[in-house]
Design an enzyme around this catalytic site. Sequence first.
Site, PDB file in Angstrom:
ATOM      1  CB  CYS A   1       5.800  19.051 -11.629  1.00 35.35           C
ATOM      2  SG  CYS A   1       6.578  18.887 -10.011  1.00 35.35           S
TER       3      CYS A   1
ATOM      4  CB  CYS B   1       5.477  20.641  -5.431  1.00 35.31           C
ATOM      5  SG  CYS B   1       6.713  20.496  -6.677  1.00 35.31           S
TER       6      CYS B   1
ATOM      7  CB  ALA C   1       2.905  -9.147  16.197  1.00 31.50           C
TER       8      ALA C   1
ATOM      9  CG  HIS D   1      -2.043  -1.048   1.072  1.00 26.15           C
ATOM     10  ND1 HIS D   1      -2.781  -1.519   2.129  1.00 26.15           N
ATOM     11  CD2 HIS D   1      -2.507  -1.724  -0.031  1.00 26.15           C
ATOM     12  CE1 HIS D   1      -3.642  -2.439   1.693  1.00 26.15           C
ATOM     13  NE2 HIS D   1      -3.488  -2.583   0.400  1.00 26.15           N
TER      14      HIS D   1
ATOM     15  CB  CYS E   1       5.848  23.187  -9.661  1.00 21.13           C
ATOM     16  SG  CYS E   1       4.531  22.000  -9.299  1.00 21.13           S
TER      17      CYS E   1
ATOM     18  CB  CYS F   1       4.372  17.452  -7.182  1.00 17.08           C
ATOM     19  SG  CYS F   1       3.473  18.853  -7.870  1.00 17.08           S
TER      20      CYS F   1
HETATM   21  N1  APR Z   1      -0.361  -8.218  17.283  1.00 15.16           N
HETATM   22  C1  APR Z   1      -0.870  -8.903  16.230  1.00 15.16           C
HETATM   23  N2  APR Z   1      -2.057  -8.610  15.665  1.00 15.16           N
HETATM   24  C2  APR Z   1      -2.768  -7.599  16.185  1.00 15.16           C
HETATM   25  C3  APR Z   1      -2.302  -6.828  17.287  1.00 15.16           C
HETATM   26  C4  APR Z   1      -1.037  -7.173  17.837  1.00 15.16           C
HETATM   27  N3  APR Z   1      -0.503  -6.514  18.867  1.00 15.16           N
HETATM   28  N4  APR Z   1      -3.235  -5.878  17.549  1.00 15.16           N
HETATM   29  C5  APR Z   1      -4.237  -6.038  16.655  1.00 15.16           C
HETATM   30  N5  APR Z   1      -3.960  -7.086  15.830  1.00 15.16           N
HETATM   31  C6  APR Z   1      -4.728  -7.608  14.689  1.00 15.16           C
HETATM   32  C7  APR Z   1      -6.216  -7.408  14.760  1.00 15.16           C
HETATM   33  O1  APR Z   1      -6.840  -8.492  15.430  1.00 15.16           O
HETATM   34  C8  APR Z   1      -6.602  -7.339  13.280  1.00 15.16           C
HETATM   35  O2  APR Z   1      -6.879  -8.630  12.770  1.00 15.16           O
HETATM   36  O3  APR Z   1      -4.295  -6.874  13.558  1.00 15.16           O
HETATM   37  C9  APR Z   1      -5.359  -6.802  12.614  1.00 15.16           C
HETATM   38  C10 APR Z   1      -5.454  -5.355  12.168  1.00 15.16           C
HETATM   39  O4  APR Z   1      -6.429  -5.264  11.187  1.00 15.16           O
HETATM   40  P1  APR Z   1      -6.636  -3.952  10.293  1.00 15.16           P
HETATM   41  O5  APR Z   1      -6.673  -2.760  11.168  1.00 15.16           O
HETATM   42  O6  APR Z   1      -7.799  -4.222   9.404  1.00 15.16           O
HETATM   43  O7  APR Z   1      -5.261  -3.864   9.488  1.00 15.16           O
HETATM   44  P2  APR Z   1      -4.873  -4.442   8.074  1.00 15.16           P
HETATM   45  O8  APR Z   1      -5.261  -5.877   7.939  1.00 15.16           O
HETATM   46  O9  APR Z   1      -3.448  -4.090   7.869  1.00 15.16           O
HETATM   47  O10 APR Z   1      -5.779  -3.566   7.114  1.00 15.16           O
HETATM   48  C11 APR Z   1      -5.592  -3.623   5.753  1.00 15.16           C
HETATM   49  O11 APR Z   1      -6.955  -1.688   5.474  1.00 15.16           O
HETATM   50  O12 APR Z   1      -7.743   0.492   5.648  1.00 15.16           O
HETATM   51  C12 APR Z   1      -6.867  -0.342   5.089  1.00 15.16           C
HETATM   52  O13 APR Z   1      -5.074   0.432   3.833  1.00 15.16           O
HETATM   53  C13 APR Z   1      -5.399   0.049   5.143  1.00 15.16           C
HETATM   54  O14 APR Z   1      -3.473  -1.413   4.847  1.00 15.16           O
HETATM   55  C14 APR Z   1      -4.702  -1.250   5.528  1.00 15.16           C
HETATM   56  C15 APR Z   1      -5.742  -2.286   5.122  1.00 15.16           C
END
Ligand code: APR
Length: 249
Positions: free
Chosen positions: A131, A149, A233, A120, A151, A128
Amino acid sequence: MDDLIQKTAEHLAAAKHVVALTGAGISVESGIPPFRGKGGLWEKFDPMEVGHIDAFMRDPEKVWRLLISEMRGVLEKARPNPGHLGLARLEALGKLKTVITQNIDGLHQLAGNRDVVEFHGNFAWLRCLDCGSREQTVAVDLSRMPPRCACGGIYRPECVFFGEGIPPMDLDRSQIAASSCDLMLVVGCSAVVQPAAFMPVIARQSGATIIEINPEPTLLTGTTSILRVPEKAGKAMKAIVAAVEHLVL
Ligand code: APR
């Protein structure tokens, strides 16, 4: 829990080509809020109002003020946590080959991973709208909204907004990584946003084992992934990496 950590470590020790798909959850312990769930950005903001390219083009100042300037402060302070460091260690151990991340925070590279697909985009660079010239976010005066920018054109971040496609090169690299791995770790990813959420499906269809690290179940749980470590995590990666080291060193 110990049993799931040990099983994950055994899969990692046996694997030859590991790919990680990471989402906002891996950066939560670095102080960056996720999008969905408790405390998520989308509880505070309507994604279609601040995260959609049409909203940005309609009123860039509003989007810059609401979402992007808020994120800048958080991103500047954020440092890799044991989740990111664990993935960097798995690369150093010769297991992990590629990280596909939906995050725009650059923390995997800071942790030391070298092959990172920023699915993403990222917030480190601006472009910009007039340009097309690029500038590092830290070098741009964000006190004037929207930032401009030399410009006179308005800068946009090099992130992928809702309503925009994934850059073809990143999509290609991710699909190749997903179809070449024998094990995919899906860390902190809710698996609701496509096409990122399809990468584990590609990996599974290509014969890989899928393991999730996430305190909550996702759409992949029980369908695409064979196991989920229901833990944050940072804590999970630390324990998993220690167990892998025990097995392979
Ligand atoms: N460790 C691991 N997982 C975690 C933790 C943690 N400490 N805290 C929250 N989570 C998990 C949640 O349970 C959830 O499943 O991380 C996930 C976060 O989900 P989202 O907020 O939906 O994030 P993501 O999957 O990256 O979203 C995808 O959505 O809005 C868009 O562009 C944005 O890249 C993003 C995309």
